[in-house]
Design a protein around this motif. Structure first.
Motif, mmCIF file in Angstrom:
data_model
loop_
_atom_site.group_PDB
_atom_site.id
_atom_site.type_symbol
_atom_site.label_atom_id
_atom_site.label_comp_id
_atom_site.label_asym_id
_atom_site.label_seq_id
_atom_site.Cartn_x
_atom_site.Cartn_y
_atom_site.Cartn_z
ATOM 1 N N ILE A 136 0.830 -1.198 0.000
ATOM 2 C CA ILE A 136 0.000 0.000 0.000
ATOM 3 C C ILE A 136 0.869 1.255 0.000
ATOM 4 O O ILE A 136 0.552 2.260 -0.643
ATOM 5 C CB ILE A 136 -0.965 -0.021 1.203
ATOM 6 N N SER A 137 1.993 1.181 0.709
ATOM 7 C CA SER A 137 2.911 2.326 0.751
ATOM 8 C C SER A 137 3.580 2.566 -0.601
ATOM 9 O O SER A 137 3.775 3.718 -1.009
ATOM 10 C CB SER A 137 3.971 2.086 1.827
ATOM 11 N N ALA A 138 3.906 1.481 -1.316
ATOM 12 C CA ALA A 138 4.648 1.608 -2.579
ATOM 13 C C ALA A 138 3.745 1.957 -3.750
ATOM 14 O O ALA A 138 4.167 2.668 -4.674
ATOM 15 C CB ALA A 138 5.395 0.317 -2.877
ATOM 16 N N PHE A 139 2.513 1.469 -3.737
ATOM 17 C CA PHE A 139 1.617 1.657 -4.879
ATOM 18 C C PHE A 139 0.380 2.442 -4.441
ATOM 19 O O PHE A 139 -0.568 1.876 -3.888
ATOM 20 C CB PHE A 139 1.217 0.300 -5.468
ATOM 21 N N ALA A 140 0.428 3.740 -4.723
ATOM 22 C CA ALA A 140 -0.636 4.636 -4.254
ATOM 23 C C ALA A 140 -1.993 4.274 -4.851
ATOM 24 O O ALA A 140 -3.038 4.525 -4.224
ATOM 25 C CB ALA A 140 -0.282 6.086 -4.601
ATOM 26 N N ASN A 141 -2.003 3.694 -6.028
ATOM 27 C CA ASN A 141 -3.271 3.400 -6.702
ATOM 28 C C ASN A 141 -3.757 1.973 -6.491
ATOM 29 O O ASN A 141 -4.718 1.547 -7.139
ATOM 30 C CB ASN A 141 -3.129 3.664 -8.211
ATOM 31 N N ILE A 142 -3.113 1.240 -5.608
ATOM 32 C CA ILE A 142 -3.544 -0.138 -5.376
ATOM 33 C C ILE A 142 -4.958 -0.140 -4.801
ATOM 34 O O ILE A 142 -5.311 0.697 -3.963
ATOM 35 C CB ILE A 142 -2.559 -0.871 -4.444
#
Length: 439
Positions: free
Chosen positions: A208-214
């Motif tokens: 969640i931290s790495a991929f804002a659009n997840i």
């Protein structure tokens, strides 16, 4: 001039040449074949490496018999050219795959692996990356990436390398792949589901931290959200984490079979997951799946008796206590209902029976181990409930069974109306301290 050449190996039981001596004419070259006597899928690795010893000498006449050459190279001392020792290294994808599969049993693995991958193409390195991630060896994964493996390579199912790392449960690999530019695709990579399946909140946080659009509300081919998956596996911490996320869909959603996470947790007998789900006010305890079954029905069907109280018997006991249904109360308790089970406000069946003035229910509950001084979420005891509702006989029973008339409740000052006890001076004396005060 012509040059005479001698080729030998340090371990002649494993390696040899098709010709031990040869003559290279002037301005010419020659090729030699090194023969491995024991070919197999297990390359004979050694440290230090086995080697080829090359000796050479000028041959003025340009020709010599085999025995002459043997005598020439058996003599000690210089042979015009300096002798050379060439290490034998096994390279290529087959060797790299062998090293990946046996990495826990091979000393000096990094040295062997770096040489092996030096003989691999970029596409071969990318294919090897899948096995490297599954192996769990970070050095091998890093070596493959450093040597040119494509971190955005997909496996045969179209999944990303991050998906494989998550499934392997390796947060360090996930971090390395993210730092190397690896991307995910929501249509194929259900990475949150995979992390939920193994109960890894740390992986979920990293993604969640790495991929804002997840999409935290994504569903898989079965229509299940990550909470469904966590519930089916019994991972209560994952359920709690998703429940705390801003923007997360309310958790009482249904998959293609009409099952909510509570259905799945109950079906599989996961007590902590059931408790966690019931703590969320959005859950509908008595929702039915496509077969018309509640979570309680699924627990019964699968013999998970430890869930009966949470999923139904506790509610049934509370209802029976409220209406003084003695038979139903005894039945619930016999089937396993917790006599001190609480509802969403922290009320026990004794709170409810005392508030309703159901003296027979109060006695049954007390005889079955009900705690007389238990407090609800607002700080009220059953005695508070009886006094506030004006049920004198119930209050007397509770005091006779050990209820403390001077027990302080927890939160705020709320004077109790004791007018109904004017004809019971002894009770008035005991009840006077009953009030609510701030801590």
């Amino acid at each position: 001039m012509a040059v005479a050449v001698s080729l030998t190996t340090t371990d002649q039981s494993l390696f040899s040449f098709d010709k031990l001596f040869s003559i290279i004419p002037p301005l010419s070259s020659s090729s030699y074949t090194l023969i491995l006597f024991q070919p197999s899928d297990h390359p004979p690795l050694s440290n230090p490496n086995d080697a080829v010893v090359v000796k050479s000498s000028m041959l003025p006449l340009g020709k010599a018999h085999h025995e002459d050459l043997r005598r020439l190279f058996s003599k000690r001392g210089p042979h015009i050219f300096r002798d050379a020792t060439l290490p034998i290294s096994f390279v290529g994808p087959h060797v790299a795959e062998f090293l990946i599969s046996r990495h826990t049993h091979i000393p000096d693995l990094a040295s062997f692996f770096d040489k092996a991958v030096s003989g691999c193409s970029a596409s071969q390195l990318s294919s090897l990356l899948e096995n490297g991630i599954v192996s769990g060896n970070g050095d091998l994964v890093t070596s493959l990436i450093d040597n040119g493996a494509d971190v955005n390579h997909k496996d045969s199912d179209g999944r990303s390398m991050i998906s494989l790392a998550v499934k392997a449960g390796n947060v360090d690999f996930v971090d390395v792949l993210i730092a190397s530019g690896c991307q995910i695709n929501d249509s194929n990579d259900h990475v949150l589901h995979e992390a939920a399946a193994i109960g890894r909140v740390d992986l979920i946080e990293a993604l969640i931290s790495a991929f804002a659009n997840i999409d935290v509300n994504s569903v898989d081919s079965n229509g299940r959200s990550p909470i469904h998956v966590a519930a089916s596996k019994g991972h209560a911490r994952v359920i709690q984490y998703f429940g705390s996320l801003t923007g997360a869909r309310k958790p009482d959603v249904f998959d293609k079979n009409g099952a909510s996470p509570l259905h799945l947790a109950a079906e599989n007998g996961h007590l902590d997951a059931v408790k966690c789900l019931l703590d969320n006010p959005n859950y509908v305890k008595y929702a039915v799946n496509k077969d018309g079954k509640t979570a309680f029905a699924l627990a019964v069907e699968n013999g998970h008796s430890h869930l009966y109280d949470l999923l139904q018997l506790g509610d049934a006991l509370q209802r029976a206590a409220r209406v003084d249904d003695v038979h139903a109360m005894k039945s619930c308790l016999a089937e396993g209902a917790s006599v001190n089970g609480r509802d969403q406000n922290g009320w026990t069946a004794l709170h409810r029976a005392a508030f309703k003035g159901k003296i027979e229910s109060v006695n049954i509950l007390l005889n079955n181990g009900a705690k007389v001084d238990v407090v609800d979420d607002a700080g009220y005891t059953p005695l508070h409930c009886a006094v506030m509702a004006g049920h004198v006989e119930v209050a007397l029973v509770l005091i006779a069974r050990g209820a403390r008339a001077n027990l302080k409740s927890l939160k705020r000052l709320v004077p109790l109306n004791l007018d109904c006890f004017k004809n019971h001076p002894s009770l008035l004396v005991h009840q006077q301290p009953l009030c609510r005060e701030k801590e």
